[in-house]
Scaffold this motif. Structure first.
Motif, PDB file in Angstrom:
ATOM      1  N   ALA A   1       0.843  -1.200   0.000  1.00  0.00           N
ATOM      2  CA  ALA A   1       0.000   0.000   0.000  1.00  0.00           C
ATOM      3  C   ALA A   1       0.877   1.249   0.000  1.00  0.00           C
ATOM      4  O   ALA A   1       0.643   2.196  -0.759  1.00  0.00           O
ATOM      5  CB  ALA A   1      -0.924   0.000   1.204  1.00  0.00           C
ATOM      6  N   ALA A   2       1.926   1.246   0.830  1.00  0.00           N
ATOM      7  CA  ALA A   2       2.798   2.419   0.913  1.00  0.00           C
ATOM      8  C   ALA A   2       3.479   2.666  -0.425  1.00  0.00           C
ATOM      9  O   ALA A   2       3.496   3.793  -0.932  1.00  0.00           O
ATOM     10  CB  ALA A   2       3.848   2.215   2.003  1.00  0.00           C
ATOM     11  N   TYR A   3       4.006   1.581  -1.019  1.00  0.00           N
ATOM     12  CA  TYR A   3       4.725   1.799  -2.273  1.00  0.00           C
ATOM     13  C   TYR A   3       3.782   1.983  -3.455  1.00  0.00           C
ATOM     14  O   TYR A   3       4.208   2.462  -4.500  1.00  0.00           O
ATOM     15  CB  TYR A   3       5.784   0.717  -2.490  1.00  0.00           C
ATOM     16  CG  TYR A   3       7.034   1.158  -1.767  1.00  0.00           C
ATOM     17  CD1 TYR A   3       7.912   2.048  -2.366  1.00  0.00           C
ATOM     18  CD2 TYR A   3       7.251   0.813  -0.448  1.00  0.00           C
ATOM     19  CE1 TYR A   3       8.997   2.544  -1.685  1.00  0.00           C
ATOM     20  CE2 TYR A   3       8.332   1.298   0.246  1.00  0.00           C
ATOM     21  CZ  TYR A   3       9.207   2.177  -0.378  1.00  0.00           C
ATOM     22  OH  TYR A   3      10.256   2.687   0.311  1.00  0.00           O
ATOM     23  N   SER A   4       2.470   1.632  -3.273  1.00  0.00           N
ATOM     24  CA  SER A   4       1.513   1.974  -4.328  1.00  0.00           C
ATOM     25  C   SER A   4       1.366   3.484  -4.431  1.00  0.00           C
ATOM     26  O   SER A   4       1.205   4.020  -5.526  1.00  0.00           O
ATOM     27  CB  SER A   4       0.150   1.365  -4.047  1.00  0.00           C
ATOM     28  OG  SER A   4       0.221  -0.011  -4.090  1.00  0.00           O
ATOM     29  N   THR A   5       1.411   4.183  -3.275  1.00  0.00           N
ATOM     30  CA  THR A   5       1.301   5.646  -3.353  1.00  0.00           C
ATOM     31  C   THR A   5       2.484   6.198  -4.141  1.00  0.00           C
ATOM     32  O   THR A   5       2.329   7.086  -4.979  1.00  0.00           O
ATOM     33  CB  THR A   5       1.288   6.283  -1.963  1.00  0.00           C
ATOM     34  OG1 THR A   5       2.513   5.983  -1.314  1.00  0.00           O
ATOM     35  CG2 THR A   5       0.139   5.783  -1.128  1.00  0.00           C
ATOM     36  N   TYR A   6       3.654   5.630  -3.887  1.00  0.00           N
ATOM     37  CA  TYR A   6       4.855   6.062  -4.620  1.00  0.00           C
ATOM     38  C   TYR A   6       4.708   5.721  -6.103  1.00  0.00           C
ATOM     39  O   TYR A   6       4.928   6.566  -6.982  1.00  0.00           O
ATOM     40  CB  TYR A   6       6.074   5.377  -4.014  1.00  0.00           C
ATOM     41  CG  TYR A   6       7.346   5.528  -4.824  1.00  0.00           C
ATOM     42  CD1 TYR A   6       8.049   6.730  -4.795  1.00  0.00           C
ATOM     43  CD2 TYR A   6       7.818   4.480  -5.601  1.00  0.00           C
ATOM     44  CE1 TYR A   6       9.209   6.863  -5.533  1.00  0.00           C
ATOM     45  CE2 TYR A   6       8.977   4.623  -6.341  1.00  0.00           C
ATOM     46  CZ  TYR A   6       9.667   5.813  -6.304  1.00  0.00           C
ATOM     47  OH  TYR A   6      10.807   5.956  -7.033  1.00  0.00           O
TER      48      TYR A   6
ATOM     49  N   ILE B   1       7.822   6.542   3.193  1.00  0.00           N
ATOM     50  CA  ILE B   1       8.154   6.560   4.617  1.00  0.00           C
ATOM     51  C   ILE B   1       8.064   7.995   5.147  1.00  0.00           C
ATOM     52  O   ILE B   1       7.483   8.252   6.202  1.00  0.00           O
ATOM     53  CB  ILE B   1       9.569   5.981   4.831  1.00  0.00           C
ATOM     54  CG1 ILE B   1       9.564   4.518   4.372  1.00  0.00           C
ATOM     55  CG2 ILE B   1       9.984   6.072   6.279  1.00  0.00           C
ATOM     56  CD1 ILE B   1      10.922   3.940   4.177  1.00  0.00           C
ATOM     57  N   ALA B   2       8.595   8.934   4.363  1.00  0.00           N
ATOM     58  CA  ALA B   2       8.512  10.333   4.755  1.00  0.00           C
ATOM     59  C   ALA B   2       7.050  10.765   4.894  1.00  0.00           C
ATOM     60  O   ALA B   2       6.669  11.435   5.867  1.00  0.00           O
ATOM     61  CB  ALA B   2       9.221  11.209   3.725  1.00  0.00           C
ATOM     62  N   ASP B   3       6.209  10.323   3.937  1.00  0.00           N
ATOM     63  CA  ASP B   3       4.783  10.668   4.000  1.00  0.00           C
ATOM     64  C   ASP B   3       4.136  10.091   5.249  1.00  0.00           C
ATOM     65  O   ASP B   3       3.350  10.765   5.924  1.00  0.00           O
ATOM     66  CB  ASP B   3       4.054  10.131   2.760  1.00  0.00           C
ATOM     67  CG  ASP B   3       4.355  10.954   1.530  1.00  0.00           C
ATOM     68  OD1 ASP B   3       4.824  12.099   1.700  1.00  0.00           O
ATOM     69  OD2 ASP B   3       4.131  10.459   0.416  1.00  0.00           O
ATOM     70  N   GLY B   4       4.477   8.830   5.556  1.00  0.00           N
ATOM     71  CA  GLY B   4       3.904   8.181   6.732  1.00  0.00           C
ATOM     72  C   GLY B   4       4.251   8.914   8.005  1.00  0.00           C
ATOM     73  O   GLY B   4       3.389   9.210   8.839  1.00  0.00           O
ATOM     74  N   VAL B   5       5.545   9.248   8.156  1.00  0.00           N
ATOM     75  CA  VAL B   5       5.984   9.967   9.358  1.00  0.00           C
ATOM     76  C   VAL B   5       5.287  11.321   9.445  1.00  0.00           C
ATOM     77  O   VAL B   5       4.812  11.739  10.505  1.00  0.00           O
ATOM     78  CB  VAL B   5       7.515  10.137   9.339  1.00  0.00           C
ATOM     79  CG1 VAL B   5       7.969  11.037  10.468  1.00  0.00           C
ATOM     80  CG2 VAL B   5       8.178   8.783   9.447  1.00  0.00           C
TER      81      VAL B   5
END
Lengths: 343, 121
Positions: A22-27, A54-58
């Protein structure tokens, strides 16, 4: 006891994979958009911008949490929680590959091989509608409310055609709702898509509508409804909504691969499993499934940056007056052919 | 493998998902700054002052869609057991399903003729 331990580990690994994808789908979405629009896309955080998710999540975690004065406080919090919870639950019945083998015991790569398989996914997915509806209604914002009712009525409308096209699959795969059985019945290149091209098309369109993706992203059409049902959300509550949407996209891609493209099956798998160690075959079959899944995730993104949005009446007419009759006809034709030719 | 094992695995997955959601909520609640102002806590409405309440009546079409969905979804659920036992039921089963779907289609035509699915009017 050992089997429970294995399943617990599998659940944890799956959970991490879902989040990672999911995280890398945003990328990937931003990179694909950039590629299709002749831009560069995110490239500042890490090499090729790879640390961007990761930056977006933080950042999401460190943002101020705002709960508007006029909203229903607890329902407002409950909405994204339900949406995320259901998104994380759906992966339980999907067979991810050939069984692994430790100390002579085989462990199926499936959290739960229950006999209601595909119904479980449909059921859990439709609970997700509550997340959108509760979140949008509790915001007490006109845009959020519009987004929520649009979203929920669109999702329930397309669920009908989706359910109908699954019935056609059940007819040709000897009547089992279990996904592992459906995948096993598609050995080699004997994929359901060749017998159910129309059913596949209907299912694919419905999957787009269920995941609220363009061209069916009316619940959050940013040019008219700001953010739709998550207009009032901020911080990680917004994050959960967006994240869950990408997990849903991942799961939809997986279900499409399992139902129509043979899941982890590929031509030559039987030959390999006779000649190679079981664990190696297992890894290869997982790779085969994920190749298909990544293609469909890419396809979701490709369509998003290619096709403009529908109007709402067009969307409803497509769902009710085109896809529903078509899927019923598809089911009857499938049943008729099987009955009269005694297949 | 017994059914209990399979469903307890789903329960484990539920616990993991629940744990993740709750942790995320608590951490993001504690980690973010708190600088609340009265404007920030207002309902967002494109920057202008918000007008009235959002709990207003909305188009009855959505309600109609929901009712029709319940009807048709129950029909779809009826078809699942039929599809699972399709081979055993043979020709008779297929003819019965034709009658069932035929009745359903009559209702569907009635809905369309009544204009319950017309959005553009």
């Amino acid at each position: 006891m050992e089997i429970i331990l294995f399943k617990a580990i599998l659940v944890l690994v799956l959970f991490l994979i879902s989040l990672g994808i999911a995280a890398y789908s945003t990328y990937a979405e931003r990179k694909v958009a950039a590629f299709l629009q002749d831009r560069i896309g995110p490239d500042r955080a890490g090499p090729f911008g790879l640390l961007q998710p990761i930056a977006d999540g933080v950042k999401m975690f460190l943002k101020e949490e705002i709960i508007p004065n006029h909203s229903n406080r607890w329902l407002f919090i409950l909405g994204p929680c339900i949406f995320m919870l259901t998104a994380l639950m759906t992966s339980a019945v999907i067979p991810w590959g050939m069984p692994l083998e430790f100390n002579g015991t085989k462990y199926a790569l499936q959290v739960a091989d229950i006999n209601i398989g595909i119904l479980y996914i449909m059921g859990v997915l439709s609970v997700g509608v509550y997340g959108i509806m509760i979140g949008g209604w509790a915001s007490n914002n006109k845009y959020a409310l519009l987004g929520a009712i649009r979203g929920s009525s669109q999702m329930i409308s397309y669920e009908l055609a989706m359910g109908m096209s699954i019935i056609s699959i059940l007819l040709i795969s000897d009547g089992s709702l279990s996904l592992s059985h459906i995948v096993e019945s598609q050995k080699g290149m004997n994929w359901n898509v060749f017998y159910q091209p129309l059913g596949f098309l209907i299912f694919l369109i419905c999957a787009f509508a269920e995941a609220n993706r363009t061209p069916f992203d009316l619940p959050e059409s940013e040019s008219e409804l700001i953010g739709g049902y998550h207009t009032e959300y901020s911080s990680m509550k917004l994050g959960l909504f967006l994240f869950a949407e990408y997990i849903n996209m991942f799961i939809s891609s997986t279900v499409i691969s399992c139902l129509y493209f043979g899941g982890y099956q590929f031509p030559g798998l039987e030959y390999l499993s006779a000649h190679l160690p079981a664990n190696l075959v297992s890894v290869i079959s997982i790779g085969a499934l994920f190749t298909k899944v990544f293609f469909f995730i890419f396809f979701f993104m490709w369509v998003r940056w290619t096709i403009p949005r529908f109007r709402y009446d067009q969307l409803m007419r497509l769902g009710w007056q085109v896809l529903l009759p078509l899927s019923i006809a598809n089911m009857l034709i499938t049943g008729g052919v099987i009955t009269f030719f005694n297949l | 493998m017994s059914i209990t094992t399979e469903y307890s695995a789903i329960f484990i997955q539920f616990l993991v998902a629940l744990g993740f959601v709750v942790t995320t909520m608590i951490v993001s609640h504690l980690a973010g700054p708190r600088r609340k102002t009265s404007d920030k806590l207002e309902v967002f409405e494109c920057g202008i002052e918000s007008e009235g309440n959002a709990r207003t009546p909305f188009s009855v079409r959505y309600f109609m869609t929901a009712i029709l969905f319940v009807l048709f979804d129950v029909e779809v659920v009826f078809m699942y057991p039929w599809a699972v036992n399709f081979k055993q039921l043979g020709n008779v089963g297929f003819i019965e399903m034709l009658i069932f779907v035929g009745t359903l289609l009559i209702g569907f035509l009635y809905i369309i003729k009544k204009g319950a699915l017309q959005w553009e009017k």
